[in-house]
Enzyme design. Sequence first.
Site, PDB file in Angstrom:
ATOM      1  N   LYS A  50      -2.686   6.707   1.009  1.00  0.00           N
ATOM      2  CA  LYS A  50      -2.783   7.141   2.267  1.00  0.00           C
ATOM      3  C   LYS A  50      -1.555   8.141   2.317  1.00  0.00           C
ATOM      4  CE  LYS A  50      -2.542   4.740   6.771  1.00  0.00           C
ATOM      5  NZ  LYS A  50      -3.320   5.402   7.400  1.00  0.00           N
ATOM      6  N   GLU A  65     -16.465   5.940   6.073  1.00  0.00           N
ATOM      7  CA  GLU A  65     -15.710   5.426   7.049  1.00  0.00           C
ATOM      8  C   GLU A  65     -15.463   6.256   8.232  1.00  0.00           C
ATOM      9  OE1 GLU A  65     -11.582   4.705   5.298  1.00  0.00           O
ATOM     10  OE2 GLU A  65     -11.880   6.656   4.340  1.00  0.00           O
ATOM     11  N   ARG A  94       0.633  -1.312   0.037  1.00  0.00           N
ATOM     12  CA  ARG A  94       0.102   0.096  -0.109  1.00  0.00           C
ATOM     13  C   ARG A  94       0.919   1.355  -0.133  1.00  0.00           C
ATOM     14  NH1 ARG A  94      -4.691   0.380   4.511  1.00  0.00           N
ATOM     15  NH2 ARG A  94      -2.689   1.123   5.784  1.00  0.00           N
TER      16      ARG A  94
END
Length: 308
Positions: free
Chosen positions: A151, A184, A52
């Site tokens: 991210k 979320e 990721r």
Amino acid sequence: MSRQIYLDGRFVPKEEARVSVFDHGFLYGDGVFEGIRAYNGRVWRLEEHLVRLYESAKSIMLPIPISMDEMREATLETLRRNNLRDAYIRTVVSRGAGDLGLDPRKCPKPTVIIIADTITLYPEELYRIGMKVVTVPTRKNLSDALNPRIKSLNYLNSILAKLEANHLGYPEVLLMNQEGYITEGTGDNVFIVRRGVLMTPPNNAGILEGITRAVILEVAKEAGIPTAEVLFTRHDVWTAEECFLTGTAAEAIPVVEVDGRTVGTGKPGAITKALIGAFRAKAMSEGTEIYPAGADASRVAGGGGSLH
Ligand code: PXG
């Protein structure tokens, strides 16, 4: 001994671990990061976190100056240098120092940092009795503007929602996207159980593809619980039998009230408890060994991690 921080290929004591005020990570939030945990002498889902991190970096055209193998070894070595078996690891790659002006071409050398420490997100007892949350007016970033799958060091969207949580007196909140679908929390993914089906929003709802989320879907499938990655609204959450949040820092925490509506019985649900139990069992027994057999056990002191 002072914490040892990995900084651009060297280990330096915490007090000396400094980056330039010209670092574009600081000036513009230009960079990516990961939050990783180690449990019981093993790094949990390290490969997934590394993938990721490198994918987030690729998406923002940030060339990480070390290979994934080197990053893996640097992560393990950071834990070893700090004698940790249970830890929270923060890996940061920023654009690096450069002249003012946001053009990334001004930054010749990305900064790489690995911090191994501890983290506590929510009070211990909430993991037992469950948490109350609310939805907030702050909407999730538009995926077309800043894709939540990256991210990145831009966490203001989550921070604005966390400010609303603080203002309203809740430990965590749920964000909706522009269409009003649940996405979320500020640093965790959301699950509901509705009519016996475990549901979580899909990637295209505008979420971070959580690694804990993937583990929960995995253990649910192993347990024969029907799962669905589908869009759902506040009404679905308000009328769900069960609800919980997942994240590396948050781990897995039951939710028992949303916007003043009691979820299910008002106690952590049976499926929630079973899934959290299965998640913990996996986390305690799997992962990349920090101190492979034969390593000097005297280096291994206790840590400060947690698995609620
Ligand atoms: N959504 C968002 C927006 C996140 O930032 C998650 C979901 C959960 O993903 P993982 O892969 O961790 O299951 C995150 C992760 C912190 C902190 O300092 C936040 C996260 C991870 C580590 C630390 O609050 N968020």
